[in-house]
Design an enzyme around this catalytic site. Structure first.
Site, mmCIF file in Angstrom:
data_model
loop_
_atom_site.group_PDB
_atom_site.id
_atom_site.type_symbol
_atom_site.label_atom_id
_atom_site.label_comp_id
_atom_site.label_asym_id
_atom_site.label_seq_id
_atom_site.Cartn_x
_atom_site.Cartn_y
_atom_site.Cartn_z
ATOM 1 N N HIS A 171 6.212 -19.073 -17.869
ATOM 2 C CA HIS A 171 7.449 -18.434 -17.460
ATOM 3 C C HIS A 171 8.131 -17.884 -18.708
ATOM 4 O O HIS A 171 7.832 -18.325 -19.818
ATOM 5 C CB HIS A 171 8.356 -19.435 -16.730
ATOM 6 C CG HIS A 171 9.479 -18.778 -15.980
ATOM 7 N ND1 HIS A 171 9.317 -17.621 -15.268
ATOM 8 C CD2 HIS A 171 10.785 -19.101 -15.847
ATOM 9 C CE1 HIS A 171 10.467 -17.276 -14.718
ATOM 10 N NE2 HIS A 171 11.377 -18.153 -15.061
ATOM 11 N N CYS A 178 8.132 -12.292 -13.527
ATOM 12 C CA CYS A 178 9.128 -12.741 -14.511
ATOM 13 C C CYS A 178 8.972 -12.093 -15.883
ATOM 14 O O CYS A 178 9.970 -11.842 -16.556
ATOM 15 C CB CYS A 178 9.162 -14.246 -14.614
ATOM 16 S SG CYS A 178 7.552 -15.001 -14.708
ATOM 17 N N CYS A 199 -5.643 -2.361 0.330
ATOM 18 C CA CYS A 199 -4.835 -2.396 1.552
ATOM 19 C C CYS A 199 -5.500 -3.308 2.576
ATOM 20 O O CYS A 199 -6.720 -3.286 2.763
ATOM 21 C CB CYS A 199 -4.680 -0.990 2.113
ATOM 22 S SG CYS A 199 -3.657 -0.967 3.588
ATOM 23 N N GLU A 206 16.188 -15.098 -11.172
ATOM 24 C CA GLU A 206 16.887 -16.059 -10.326
ATOM 25 C C GLU A 206 18.389 -15.818 -10.298
ATOM 26 O O GLU A 206 19.121 -16.582 -9.674
ATOM 27 C CB GLU A 206 16.617 -17.475 -10.842
ATOM 28 C CG GLU A 206 15.154 -17.844 -10.860
ATOM 29 C CD GLU A 206 14.586 -18.005 -9.463
ATOM 30 O OE1 GLU A 206 15.180 -18.752 -8.661
ATOM 31 O OE2 GLU A 206 13.568 -17.365 -9.164
ATOM 32 N N CYS A 254 0.859 -1.192 0.000
ATOM 33 C CA CYS A 254 0.000 0.000 0.000
ATOM 34 C C CYS A 254 0.895 1.241 0.000
ATOM 35 O O CYS A 254 1.792 1.359 0.828
ATOM 36 C CB CYS A 254 -0.878 0.003 1.255
ATOM 37 S SG CYS A 254 -1.789 1.549 1.474
ATOM 38 N N CYS A 287 0.133 3.445 3.451
ATOM 39 C CA CYS A 287 0.629 3.039 4.778
ATOM 40 C C CYS A 287 1.641 1.887 4.727
ATOM 41 O O CYS A 287 2.045 1.371 5.759
ATOM 42 C CB CYS A 287 -0.550 2.671 5.683
ATOM 43 S SG CYS A 287 -1.323 1.105 5.234
ATOM 44 N N ASP A 303 18.441 -16.393 -16.498
ATOM 45 C CA ASP A 303 17.175 -16.038 -15.870
ATOM 46 C C ASP A 303 17.439 -14.925 -14.866
ATOM 47 O O ASP A 303 18.044 -15.143 -13.818
ATOM 48 C CB ASP A 303 16.550 -17.266 -15.184
ATOM 49 C CG ASP A 303 15.120 -16.975 -14.706
ATOM 50 O OD1 ASP A 303 14.856 -15.833 -14.268
ATOM 51 O OD2 ASP A 303 14.287 -17.897 -14.765
ATOM 52 N N CYS A 328 -7.362 1.937 6.612
ATOM 53 C CA CYS A 328 -6.753 2.566 5.428
ATOM 54 C C CYS A 328 -7.607 2.262 4.194
ATOM 55 O O CYS A 328 -8.220 3.155 3.621
ATOM 56 C CB CYS A 328 -5.326 2.069 5.238
ATOM 57 S SG CYS A 328 -4.577 2.660 3.713
HETATM 58 ZN ZN LIG Z 1 -2.827 1.166 3.479
#
Ligand SMILES: [Zn+2]
Length: 441
Positions: free
Chosen positions: A263, A236, A208, A283, A176, A179, A280, A213
């Site tokens: 992937h 990815c 959130c 990774e 978020c 916050c 990759d 919030c």
């Molecule tokens: Zn929040």
């Protein structure tokens, strides 16, 4: 580069020298790329690219059209066949559209611009150091021994480390922004005009988790590599897109590898080793093609590599053990896939000189031999594990520790553990519940 107040003049001179070198390097790369592009577009202008959709052929027999086979993995020679049925045509259209990804990076102006975010001094220094170490190691093994990797390979390796450790961030659920609390996925939203202008066709929406919030967080899935230089985050798809583009920017030939099981990754051509190398970025993996199968425990059907000058079915590089790690290839008959690959290659090369085409065809043949040997050595390995009792008792093979595969037996590191479990990529024998929310690439 930061310096203390009492920096010596020698340091300043060194700094200036490095800056000058970097600038000159940038210029050289830029000029080289520009020349390549100009010569390409000149020949393109002189001959419009004819699209070959294949000559009409009688419909394939039932066995050809419907039997899913692994024959391309098992290396049974096939005659390419134009797609006829709706399913094959869909696959063809999809592959053609995927094949455009690397073309979007072929923009010298943007590639130059992209290099401005890369700490080139650091990367070239690391590459220089590593390639000297590899050279020294090779020499210590005796005269005529070749270093494991060449200088340009070390450049990409350094780029990979920097990209993963200091540049790009993995995003599951974005935090978020009001916050900083975790958020919960609530579905998809229509892209806003500015998101759409920057190339996001999909926007994931998160809320959130803190009730007071309750702010909403948008996560646009940008697929423009140059936009990703600014957003610097993603899964990815974003990682592979942005990283592959940067490999291109530092002057490597690059492929974008699409995998049907959700992937994507990169392959870079090693001039030193005369072969394509698996990379990759998520990774920080270099030349570990067994990572997905023996490491994450995935089964793969199609892995198709696309570059600005070709296309190749590279599944055999990633699926070494067909009986253990292959899944049904049922999107089109194998002969049709061969045809589609030929078609994309021909399209990419239609305006090249004879010599360039010839060189690339030689490269394709060399790679085909390499891919065949991947499977052959895997079968040989399986056979060597058979004992007399196994054969007498009809067992296929005993699981003995294979030092070569142990290296790859690690689960996925990008993404949090819950997300990895949901995708069944945690390593040996993890279940894969196929949560549709996690099907996003
Ligand atoms: Zn929040």
């Amino acid at each position: 580069m930061e310096h203390s107040h009492g920096a010596h003049r020698a340091d300043d001179i060194e700094d200036a020298r490095i800056k000058d070198l970097t600038e000159r390097f940038r210029q050289t790369l830029s000029t080289k790329r520009m020349n390549e592009l100009v010569s390409r577009s000149v020949s393109r202008a002189s001959s419009p690219a004819p699209r070959d959709f294949g000559t009409p052929q009688p419909p394939p027999s039932v066995s050809d059209a419907q039997l899913p086979t692994y024959s391309s993995l098992r290396n049974i020679p096939l005659v390419p066949q134009a797609p006829q049925d709706a399913r094959s045509l869909r696959f063809k259209n999809m592959l053609h559209s995927l094949s455009n990804m690397p073309i979007r990076w072929e923009n010298p102006g943007l590639l130059d611009e992209a290099l401005r975010v890369v700490p080139l001094e650091q990367i070239y220094n690391e590459a220089e150091e590593e390639s000297q170490i590899l050279q020294a190691e090779a020499e210590s093994l005796g005269a005529g021994k070749k270093a494991a990797w060449g200088y340009q390979d070390c450049v990409v390796r350094a780029l990979l480390r920097w990209f993963k450790r200091s540049f790009f961030t993995w995003v599951n659920n974005p935090a978020c922004s009001r916050c900083y609390s975790p958020t919960i996925g609530v579905g998809m939203a229509a892209p806003l005009p500015d998101e759409q202008a920057r190339g996001a066709n999909q926007v994931e929406l998160y809320k959130c988790s803190v009730e007071q919030c309750g702010a909403y967080e948008r996560y646009p899935r940008y697929n423009d590599a140059f936009v990703l230089l600014q957003t610097r985050r993603g899964r990815c798809g974003e990682w592979a897109n942005c990283f592959s583009m940067l490999c291109r920017a530092v002057g490597s030939r690059v492929r974008w590898v699409w995998n049907a099981e959700d992937h994507v990754w990169t392959e870079v051509y090693s001039v030193h080793r005369k072969r394509w190398v698996h990379v990759d970025a998520c990774e920080e993996a270099w030349d570990k093609p067994r990572l997905y199968t023996e490491g994450w425990g995935k089964k793969l059907s199609y892995c198709i590599a696309f570059s600005a000058d070709g296309a190749m079915d590279v599944t055999r590089r990633y699926v070494r053990n067909v009986s253990k790690h292959a899944v049904e290839r049922n999107r089109a008959p194998e002969a049709v896939l061969l045809h589609i690959m030929d078609e994309i290659r021909a399209m990419r090369r239609s305006n090249m000189s004879k010599q360039d085409k010839f060189r690339l065809e030689g490269e394709d043949m060399r790679e085909n031999r390499e891919l065949r040997s991947c499977v052959i050595s895997s079968i040989a390995h399986e056979v060597s594990k058979l004992s007399v009792e196994d054969i007498m008792n009809g067992r296929s093979s005993r699981s003995r520790a294979d030092p070569d595969t142990q290296k790859a037996l690690e689960g996925r590191t990008s993404g949090n553990s819950e997300w990895i479990r949901a995708r069944g990529e945690g390593g040996r024998g993890q279940p894969n519940p196929q949560d549709p929310r996690n099907r996003q690439r």
